[in-house]
Design an enzyme around this catalytic site. Structure first.
Site, mmCIF file in Angstrom:
data_model
loop_
_atom_site.group_PDB
_atom_site.id
_atom_site.type_symbol
_atom_site.label_atom_id
_atom_site.label_comp_id
_atom_site.label_asym_id
_atom_site.label_seq_id
_atom_site.Cartn_x
_atom_site.Cartn_y
_atom_site.Cartn_z
ATOM 1 N N SER A 125 -10.387 12.189 54.472
ATOM 2 C CA SER A 125 -10.401 11.463 55.741
ATOM 3 C C SER A 125 -10.593 9.975 55.506
ATOM 4 C CB SER A 125 -11.576 12.002 56.569
ATOM 5 O OG SER A 125 -11.844 11.164 57.661
ATOM 6 N N TYR A 149 -21.165 13.567 57.476
ATOM 7 C CA TYR A 149 -19.824 14.165 57.377
ATOM 8 C C TYR A 149 -18.981 13.405 56.352
ATOM 9 C CZ TYR A 149 -14.881 14.791 58.411
ATOM 10 O OH TYR A 149 -13.531 14.993 58.282
ATOM 11 N N LYS A 153 -17.257 14.478 52.592
ATOM 12 C CA LYS A 153 -15.839 14.310 52.190
ATOM 13 C C LYS A 153 -15.753 13.534 50.878
ATOM 14 C CE LYS A 153 -13.734 16.679 55.005
ATOM 15 N NZ LYS A 153 -12.677 17.659 54.803
#
Ligand code: NAD
Ligand code: WQD
Length: 336
Positions: A125, A149, A153
């Site tokens: 992302s 989050y 990643k």
């Protein structure tokens, strides 16, 4: 050629499954339905006229994932979509995010190593860039995520690159910018329990499910003062995965690509475009900035254009028209 898809019932996976099935890949899907339902898999089968193999399994359970590899021999590559992905929730429940995303990925990587699977495509992302210093962002920009989050990643990328080096894996990491829209059939789309992202929220306001959009600040240093993002049509994004599989069929090594259009739209531009698509004004108010937001994020997608032979083809009209068609045909998502 057989591909294992984790998170195979989710939003981006469903669209990718359609593109892969069109190219005659054989698909093995794994999902624990923490953020999806089986109906999406049935819709993919209906849309393509093809069957997939499906396993309800949780990546946090090493035995469950091992069983899939034992049952499905000759997996050529894994595309790893399964993750928890809500930024705000990750701040409140960091341990759940690390457990799901990191432990889940480790179990998957270990099962791959044990079963000799060496090709991998990873859903990363733009969030790994945090608040980028240079816009548009290139792949060699520093990675400094700003929330749990994003940290998961970035860590999953690093673990994967280390494993790739040690075990001679071929890896394509795709860093998605802001995926939006739906398949033009109206059969598959994004079905969030609560819409955290802009476009699904605008869509629910347009449908009368929610009262108004709150625009998170109009005092950013952007042309109209609202946040600018690089929205990418989910079907274009899905096609990037097909190109990634072709890349690892023909090349050895690890590769990282930005998947965006390179063109940004502001929040107000998105609301105006959606109003045109649905044929009436979408009500909004200007609210305060959302903590952690940044003014502008744009991809430089030239590396993917040149090395994958992939380029976004669908524009803003296709993004909002397809999102509205999905919303109208499926007012309750897959629960109709
Ligand atoms: P999604 O929630 O629709 O899909 C993820 C799927 O993974 C869901 O079906 C969920 O049930 C499944 N899953 C989660 N944890 C699992 C586990 N432990 N075991 C088995 N299945 C599990 O989300 P999406 O938008 O399709 O995102 C797919 C991937 O793309 C994610 O990795 C996400 O981080 C990444 N990504 C998404 C966006 C976005 O805005 N949608 C942007 C950049 C990157
Ligand atoms: C877009 C713009 C908001 C909602 C997130 C994740 C990122 C990636 C994609 C997974 C911003 C504004 C939004 C609303 C608003 N996901 N907005 N009112 O924050 O760019 O990216 O999704 O990897 O990691 O951070 O996307 O859709 O939430 O916001 O004004 O109700 O819309 O401020 O400018 P974001 P978004």
């Amino acid at each position: 050629m057989k591909i294992l898809i984790t998170g195979g019932a989710g939003y981006i996976a469903s669209h990718t499954n359609v593109e892969l099935l069109k190219e005659d890949y054989e698909l093995v899907l794994v999902d624990n339905f923490s953020n999806s339902v089986y109906e999406s898999v049935e819709r993919v089968e209906k849309l393509t006229g093809k069957q997939v193999s499906f396993y309800e399994a949780d990546l946090r359970d090493p035995e469950a994932i091992e069983k899939v590899f034992e049952a499905e021999k000759d997996i050529f590559a894994v595309i790893h979509f399964a993750a928890l992905k809500a930024v705000g929730e990750s701040v409140e429940k960091p341990l759940e995010y690390y457990e799901n995303n990191i432990t889940g990925s480790l179990n998957l990587y270990k099962a791959m190593r044990k079963n000799g699977v060496q090709n991998f495509v990873f859903s990363s992302s733009a969030t790994v860039y945090g608040d980028p210093e240079q816009i548009p962002v290139k792949e060699d920009a520093p990675v400094h995520a700003t929330n749990p989050y994003g940290h998961t990643k970035a860590m999953m990328e690093q673990i994967l690159l280390d494993a790739a080096k040690a075990h001679s894996w071929n890896v394509v990491i795709l860093r998605y910018f802001n995926p939006v829209g739906a398949h033009d059939s109206g059969l598959i789309g994004e079905d969030p329990e609560y819409p955290n992202n802009l476009l699904p929220f605008v869509s629910q306001v347009a449908a009368g499910i929610r009262e108004k959009v709150v625009v998170f600040g109009n005092d950013w240093s952007t042309p109209d003062g609202t946040g600018v993002r690089d929205y990418i049509h989910v079907v274009d994004l899905a096609k990037a995965h097909v190109k990634a599989i072709v890349k690892i069929k023909n090349n050895r090594g690890s590769f990282i690509y930005n998947i965006g259009t390179g063109r940004g739209y502001s929040v107000l531009e998105m609301i105006r475009a959606f109003s045109k698509a649905c044929g009436h004004d979408v009500p909004y108010v200007i609210g305060p900035r959302r903590p952690g937001d940044v003014a502008e994020v744009l991809a430089d997608p030239s590396k993917a254009n040149n090395e994958l032979g992939w380029k976004a083809e669908l524009g803003l009209d296709e993004m909002v028209n397809s999102a509205w068609k999905w919303q109208k045909l499926n007012p309750k998502g897959y629960k109709n």
